[in-house]
Motif scaffolding. Structure first.
Motif, PDB file in Angstrom:
ATOM      1  N   TYR A 194      10.877  31.358  19.660  1.00  0.00           N
ATOM      2  CA  TYR A 194      11.808  30.551  20.443  1.00  0.00           C
ATOM      3  C   TYR A 194      11.117  29.321  21.035  1.00  0.00           C
ATOM      4  CZ  TYR A 194      15.393  29.211  23.779  1.00  0.00           C
ATOM      5  OH  TYR A 194      16.328  28.486  24.480  1.00  0.00           O
ATOM      6  N   CYS A 195       9.989  29.543  21.712  1.00  0.00           N
ATOM      7  CA  CYS A 195       9.299  28.442  22.383  1.00  0.00           C
ATOM      8  C   CYS A 195       8.726  27.443  21.386  1.00  0.00           C
ATOM      9  CB  CYS A 195       8.207  28.982  23.304  1.00  0.00           C
ATOM     10  SG  CYS A 195       8.873  29.928  24.699  1.00  0.00           S
ATOM     11  N   GLU A 226      11.507  25.294  20.099  1.00  0.00           N
ATOM     12  CA  GLU A 226      11.948  24.296  21.080  1.00  0.00           C
ATOM     13  C   GLU A 226      10.992  23.110  21.121  1.00  0.00           C
ATOM     14  OE1 GLU A 226      14.849  24.215  23.171  1.00  0.00           O
ATOM     15  OE2 GLU A 226      15.377  25.651  21.594  1.00  0.00           O
ATOM     16  N   GLN A 282       9.516  35.401  21.850  1.00  0.00           N
ATOM     17  CA  GLN A 282       9.122  34.279  22.706  1.00  0.00           C
ATOM     18  C   GLN A 282       8.394  33.199  21.895  1.00  0.00           C
ATOM     19  OE1 GLN A 282       9.806  33.294  25.629  1.00  0.00           O
ATOM     20  NE2 GLN A 282      10.312  35.055  26.861  1.00  0.00           N
ATOM     21  N   SER A 332      10.345  31.678  28.002  1.00  0.00           N
ATOM     22  CA  SER A 332      11.644  31.198  28.445  1.00  0.00           C
ATOM     23  C   SER A 332      12.517  32.397  28.760  1.00  0.00           C
ATOM     24  CB  SER A 332      12.309  30.357  27.348  1.00  0.00           C
ATOM     25  OG  SER A 332      13.645  30.056  27.732  1.00  0.00           O
ATOM     26  N   ALA A 333      13.284  32.285  29.830  1.00  0.00           N
ATOM     27  CA  ALA A 333      14.210  33.364  30.187  1.00  0.00           C
ATOM     28  C   ALA A 333      15.243  33.572  29.078  1.00  0.00           C
ATOM     29  CB  ALA A 333      14.900  33.050  31.506  1.00  0.00           C
ATOM     30  N   GLU A 334      15.473  32.537  28.264  1.00  0.00           N
ATOM     31  CA  GLU A 334      16.426  32.643  27.156  1.00  0.00           C
ATOM     32  C   GLU A 334      15.967  33.662  26.109  1.00  0.00           C
ATOM     33  OE1 GLU A 334      19.410  30.955  26.771  1.00  0.00           O
ATOM     34  OE2 GLU A 334      19.060  30.274  28.831  1.00  0.00           O
ATOM     35  N   ALA A 335      14.655  33.899  26.044  1.00  0.00           N
ATOM     36  CA  ALA A 335      14.112  34.803  25.023  1.00  0.00           C
ATOM     37  C   ALA A 335      13.480  36.043  25.648  1.00  0.00           C
ATOM     38  CB  ALA A 335      13.100  34.059  24.169  1.00  0.00           C
ATOM     39  N   GLU A 388      10.884  25.707  30.268  1.00  0.00           N
ATOM     40  CA  GLU A 388      11.786  24.718  30.852  1.00  0.00           C
ATOM     41  C   GLU A 388      11.025  23.633  31.622  1.00  0.00           C
ATOM     42  OE1 GLU A 388      13.849  28.263  29.613  1.00  0.00           O
ATOM     43  OE2 GLU A 388      12.128  28.060  30.959  1.00  0.00           O
TER      44      GLU A 388
END
Length: 166
Positions: A154-155, A158, A151, A139-142, A115
């Motif tokens: 996801y990262c 993004e 992670q 990310s806390a989302e993953a 983020e």
């Protein structure tokens, strides 16, 4: 990104697509440009891998400095951003000094939080970004553990989405 409206894509004949001239730019390092097929492709993500200690971070810092120097020479005020999840800003500056690199036009962000990185990308809108290294970003989302497959996917997604959108 799930809340954003996505435009449906449809196939088109490849023959109708015009090749983009100047779609590559030099990294300023001849051998690196050769390996990349003639330079870095605009709006691309390049994954550089290898054993620890072989010089990946050094090569990336040299590339960043070279690109920022060329931008500065041409009067281009666009920014270059180096995101480090592994080293401190002081460590990176020491390496730049040791290599005699001009780092006056390089922005640096030392964080492991996705983020924070995305916020920096939004505010600086850099023309060139280095992420050293993707396995340290989380990310806390993953989840909260960096380096897991989830992670990394996801990262990386993004970051690649941000680049492709710009």
């Amino acid at each position: 990104r799930g809340s954003e409206q996505v435009q449906k894509q449809k196939p088109v004949p490849l023959a109708t697509i015009k090749a983009q001239e100047n779609s590559r730019f030099s990294t300023g390092i001849e051998e690196f440009d050769r390996v990349l097929g003639g330079g870095a492709t605009k709006r691309s993500a390049i994954l550089l891998g290898g054993e620890p200690g072989i010089g990946k971070s050094t090569l990336l810092l040299q590339t960043t400095a070279s690109i920022s120097t060329e931008l500065k020479k041409s009067g281009n005020s666009q920014k270059v951003l180096y995101i480090s999840g592994e080293e401190s800003a002081a460590q990176i500056r020491e390496r730049a000094d040791r290599l005699g690199l001009d780092c006056s036009n390089i922005q640096i962000l030392c964080t492991s939080r996705l983020e924070d990185s995305l916020d920096a990308l939004e505010s600086l809108n850099p023309v060139f970004v280095i992420i050293d290294s993707i396995q340290t970003i989380y990310s806390a989302e993953a989840g909260i553990v960096p380096g897991t497959v989830n992670q990394l996917k996801y990262c990386a997604n993004e970051f690649i989405s941000w680049v492709k959108e710009r």
